[in-house]
Design an enzyme around this catalytic site. Structure first.
Site, PDB file in Angstrom:
ATOM      1  N   ASP A 193       0.813  -1.215   0.000  1.00  0.00           N
ATOM      2  CA  ASP A 193       0.000   0.000   0.000  1.00  0.00           C
ATOM      3  C   ASP A 193       0.847   1.266   0.000  1.00  0.00           C
ATOM      4  O   ASP A 193       0.354   2.348  -0.318  1.00  0.00           O
ATOM      5  CB  ASP A 193      -0.923  -0.016   1.233  1.00  0.00           C
ATOM      6  CG  ASP A 193      -1.959   1.090   1.181  1.00  0.00           C
ATOM      7  OD1 ASP A 193      -2.637   1.220   0.139  1.00  0.00           O
ATOM      8  OD2 ASP A 193      -2.095   1.830   2.173  1.00  0.00           O
ATOM      9  N   ARG A 194       2.134   1.147   0.371  1.00  0.00           N
ATOM     10  CA  ARG A 194       2.999   2.335   0.412  1.00  0.00           C
ATOM     11  C   ARG A 194       3.400   2.804  -0.982  1.00  0.00           C
ATOM     12  O   ARG A 194       3.797   3.953  -1.146  1.00  0.00           O
ATOM     13  CB  ARG A 194       4.264   2.043   1.225  1.00  0.00           C
ATOM     14  CG  ARG A 194       4.014   1.787   2.694  1.00  0.00           C
ATOM     15  CD  ARG A 194       3.528   3.020   3.406  1.00  0.00           C
ATOM     16  NE  ARG A 194       3.339   2.754   4.835  1.00  0.00           N
ATOM     17  CZ  ARG A 194       2.824   3.616   5.688  1.00  0.00           C
ATOM     18  NH1 ARG A 194       2.430   4.802   5.250  1.00  0.00           N
ATOM     19  NH2 ARG A 194       2.692   3.317   6.956  1.00  0.00           N
ATOM     20  N   MET A 274      -7.897   5.568   3.057  1.00  0.00           N
ATOM     21  CA  MET A 274      -8.027   6.767   2.224  1.00  0.00           C
ATOM     22  C   MET A 274      -6.780   7.053   1.387  1.00  0.00           C
ATOM     23  O   MET A 274      -6.773   8.012   0.624  1.00  0.00           O
ATOM     24  CB  MET A 274      -8.304   7.981   3.124  1.00  0.00           C
ATOM     25  CG  MET A 274      -9.643   7.922   3.850  1.00  0.00           C
ATOM     26  SD  MET A 274     -11.053   7.901   2.712  1.00  0.00           S
ATOM     27  CE  MET A 274     -10.863   9.478   1.905  1.00  0.00           C
ATOM     28  N   ARG A 275      -5.741   6.228   1.535  1.00  0.00           N
ATOM     29  CA  ARG A 275      -4.516   6.516   0.798  1.00  0.00           C
ATOM     30  C   ARG A 275      -4.744   6.450  -0.711  1.00  0.00           C
ATOM     31  O   ARG A 275      -4.181   7.241  -1.473  1.00  0.00           O
ATOM     32  CB  ARG A 275      -3.404   5.557   1.216  1.00  0.00           C
ATOM     33  CG  ARG A 275      -2.082   5.852   0.518  1.00  0.00           C
ATOM     34  CD  ARG A 275      -0.940   4.999   1.016  1.00  0.00           C
ATOM     35  NE  ARG A 275      -0.431   5.495   2.287  1.00  0.00           N
ATOM     36  CZ  ARG A 275      -0.493   4.817   3.420  1.00  0.00           C
ATOM     37  NH1 ARG A 275      -1.048   3.624   3.459  1.00  0.00           N
ATOM     38  NH2 ARG A 275      -0.011   5.323   4.541  1.00  0.00           N
ATOM     39  N   ALA A 276      -5.595   5.529  -1.169  1.00  0.00           N
ATOM     40  CA  ALA A 276      -5.849   5.405  -2.603  1.00  0.00           C
ATOM     41  C   ALA A 276      -6.487   6.671  -3.161  1.00  0.00           C
ATOM     42  O   ALA A 276      -6.144   7.118  -4.262  1.00  0.00           O
ATOM     43  CB  ALA A 276      -6.740   4.196  -2.875  1.00  0.00           C
TER      44      ALA A 276
END
Length: 683
Positions: A193-194, A274-276
């Site tokens: 995900d990073r 919410m990173r996406a």
């Protein structure tokens, strides 16, 4: 310095080049993960990017690359009041898979810290990569403790080094680029995900493109300098376009309509967190700036989704990354607002290398048009057709009784199976081991470089000699011989070798579906515990190595799914094949301890005149070498022969039924394995 292959000379791979260029325009996008088969120029393209980045202004003499206009107040080389600035090229720092923790984060001079109270710090790769590129080839093979440091630095933009009360902090903001071959294992979800964007690359199936790839590569190897000179104009044009897009980026507007499409797309694909959403917003604005526009469009959002969401859709390691483009288009159309108006007389792109130039890689690659590029974001073959996941060939002599492959039952959570004793293998989460990380269990004299100081033992060793060393002040007089290395105990990853009975007896009463579900559950457990896995199948008259030991548990799952059944049960052949595989693996990686998992009902009906005796002899070979083993008993029905239990006793291991593999029903299994191993060794 050796000449790098020019970025603009890379053939095809439009998605990869675009993802790298978007990060060059806006490093806040969050980096790129490049997934693909071996030999597809992943590393070549990444290394070529560094030469396109603008120069970096730095404080003269600062080892941590502080910006003269806003130096880091906490820089270990600071303070930088009215610092004199200079310029240097952007760095691309490579993190080797086998790097030590000290090489990554830096090292403190413990002797000076104890004796003089001085923070003598030698910067590591995180400091060198600050304001540049940190490149990790084969990132999926990186050790867990190094991944943890990368996660911390990527999240906080800083690196912290703590050693026995001595603390150093420095800025570490970098563009993280990783490449990986999925055949060798997947990444932990936290690290996956990073990465802001991900792309899939595959070798082109178009003969003309393959010819051009070979032609350019041979020309480069014959005369690198001359080849680079041929592309110098294209490189300069692309570099200028990056600078122009960076200047335009703050002026790009991301309207409410585009934001709504971004949020709706992430919600429709059930992306966690919410990173996406944030990555898509940054990628869409970078796309607009790269295209010379000041407002993001629906097409920018679509392209951003294709790059930012596929790797965030995985729910378990056996899910293939990807995105349903029809669903994406429906979502974007449903939440489509007014598109920004463009001047028909305005040139939509600034001058620079575009799709038609010899460098390619300029604008947004078309979706589904023209000949297949070297990578269009999705491999041209389905996962089932790739060499890594092709079904194993049918065993010789399987006979006419072969049944088609059955679907695996739903996987379930299993209890941990571990290898008895204390190992020294690769870091993982299965068996007890001496490791660089974990709880401190003692101290010893360091062999080579001191990595983990045992403070109490060091002080205890130095204390009796203070008067003889002439100590007069408050500081402790410490010599090299006083230093003590902390010994720590943690967990290691093992080699879990599955030997699966695929004979006709296993197909009876529809047992094979349950068997596959159990093995699939154990594979999931192996993935979570960072093990290597291998898969042997036996039926008919022989045994086959369906998957050599690898870190890719999803490849093992694919082979298992396509496994047919039928024929006799050559149990001895399966055990002998397992013995040969483990013998070779001990030579390749002697520190990684094996765990043999035999999945069978214990019947032996093939392989010689007396197959039962042959199977017992083969099992005793494993017992003689101390191989930890578990037999998963697949026998069902009211009348049971107990053959799997007898096999487990010959192996010196333990037997467990399919039902006992579930949840807490095998709470005593590890204790049983350890007890039986201890009894056998004592005997």
């Amino acid at each position: 310095m050796s000449t790098r292959y020019p970025f603009t000379a890379v053939v095809g791979m439009d998605d990869l080049r675009l993802a790298l260029l978007l990060n060059a325009v806006s490093p806040a996008v969050g980096g790129v993960l490049v997934r693909g088969e071996k030999g597809t120029a992943k590393s070549t393209a990444v290394r070529a990017l560094a030469d396109l980045l603008p120069v970096v202004p730095v404080v003269a003499g600062c080892r941590f690359s502080c910006d003269p206009s806003s130096p880091d107040a906490g820089c270990p080389d600071g303070p930088h009041d009215a610092a004199q600035g200079t310029e240097r090229s952007a760095r691309m720092v490579e993190l080797p898979v086998g790097a030590s923790e000290d090489r990554l984060v830096g090292a403190l001079d413990i002797e000076k810290a104890l004796a003089e109270g001085v923070k003598a710090f030698e910067p590591g790769l995180l400091a060198a990569a600050h304001r540049g590129i940190l490149y990790v080839d084969e990132v999926n093979l990186l050790s867990d403790h190094l991944i943890d440091h990368l996660l911390d630095a990527a999240a906080m933009g800083a690196s912290h080094v703590e050693r026995e009360g001595v603390s150093v902090r420095h800025a570490a903001r970098f563009l993280l680029v990783g490449t990986m071959n999925p055949e060798e294992g997947e990444l932990r979800p936290q690290l996956l995900d990073r990465f802001g964007l991900t792309v899939e690359v595959a070798a082109s199936r178009v003969p003309e493109q393959r010819v051009e790839v070979v032609r350019r590569r041979l020309a480069f190897e014959d005369d690198p300098a001359a080849f680079a000179a041929r592309w110098a104009g294209e490189e300069a044009g692309l570099r200028e376009r990056i600078i122009a897009a960076r200047d335009l980026l703050p002026k790009v507007v991301l309207g409410d309509a585009a934001l709504l499409q971004i949020a709706a797309t992430c919600a429709a694909f059930e992306v966690d967190g919410m990173r996406a959403d944030i990555v898509m917003a940054r990628a869409a604005t970078a796309l607009a700036a790269w295209d010379g526009r000041t407002e993001a469009t629906s097409e920018d959002v679509r392209q951003a989704a294709l790059l930012a969401l596929p790797h965030r859709r995985r729910r378990n390691p056996f899910d293939a990354p990807g995105l349903d483009e029809d669903k994406l288009d429906e979502t974007l159309e449903q939440f489509k607002g007014e598109e920004p108006q463009t001047d028909p007389d305005e040139d939509p792109e600034p001058d620079g290398p575009g799709d038609g130039g010899p460098g390619g890689g300029g604008g947004i690659p078309p979706q589904g048009e023209g000949p297949a590029p070297e990578s269009d974001g999705v491999p041209e073959e389905s996962p089932a057709e790739t060499p890594a996941e092709a079904p194993a060939s049918a065993p010789r002599g399987s006979g006419a009784g072969e049944r088609a492959a059955v679907q695996a039952a739903e996987p379930f959570r299993t209890k941990m199976l571990s290898v008895p004793g204390l190992g020294e293998g690769a870091a993982g989460r299965r068996s007890r081991a001496r490791t660089e990380h974990g709880r401190t269990t003692g101290a010893t004299r360091p062999r080579g470089t001191l990595t983990k100081l045992h403070l109490a033992a060091t002080v205890q060793a130095a204390a009796p000699h203070q008067r003889a060393r002439g100590r007069t002040g408050p500081g402790l007089v410490v010599r090299r011989d006083d230093l003590r290395q902390a010994t720590r105990e943690g967990r290691e990853g093992n080699l879990v070798l599955f030997a699966v009975d695929a004979s006709g007896s296993m197909a009876a009463r529809q047992r094979m579906s349950a068997v596959k579900g159990a093995v699939l559950s154990l594979l999931l457990d192996a993935y979570q515990r960072r093990d290597k896995v291998g898969l042997i199948t036996f039926r008919g008259r022989t045994a086959d190595l369906a998957l050599p030991p690898t870190s890719s548990v999803d490849a093992a799952a694919a082979r298992l799914e396509k496994l047919p059944t039928g024929g006799r049960t050559p149990l001895s052949a399966g055990l002998l094949k397992a013995h040969d595989v483990l013998r070779i693996e001990r030579l390749r990686d002697p520190s990684r301890r094996p765990l043999l998992v035999v999945v069978t009902d214990g019947r032996a009906t093939g392989g010689g005149v007396d197959p039962v005796a042959l199977a017992a002899r083969a099992a005793r070979l494993h017992a003689a070498e101390g191989t930890a083993s578990v037999v998963v008993d697949c026998e069902t029905g009211h009348v049971r022969l107990g053959l799997a239990g007898s096999l487990a006793r010959e192996l010196g291991g333990t037997a467990v039924t399919l039902d006992e593999l579930r949840a807490d029903s095998i709470a005593g299994l590890v204790r049983d394995v350890q007890a039986e191993q201890t009894t056998r060794r004592a005997a």
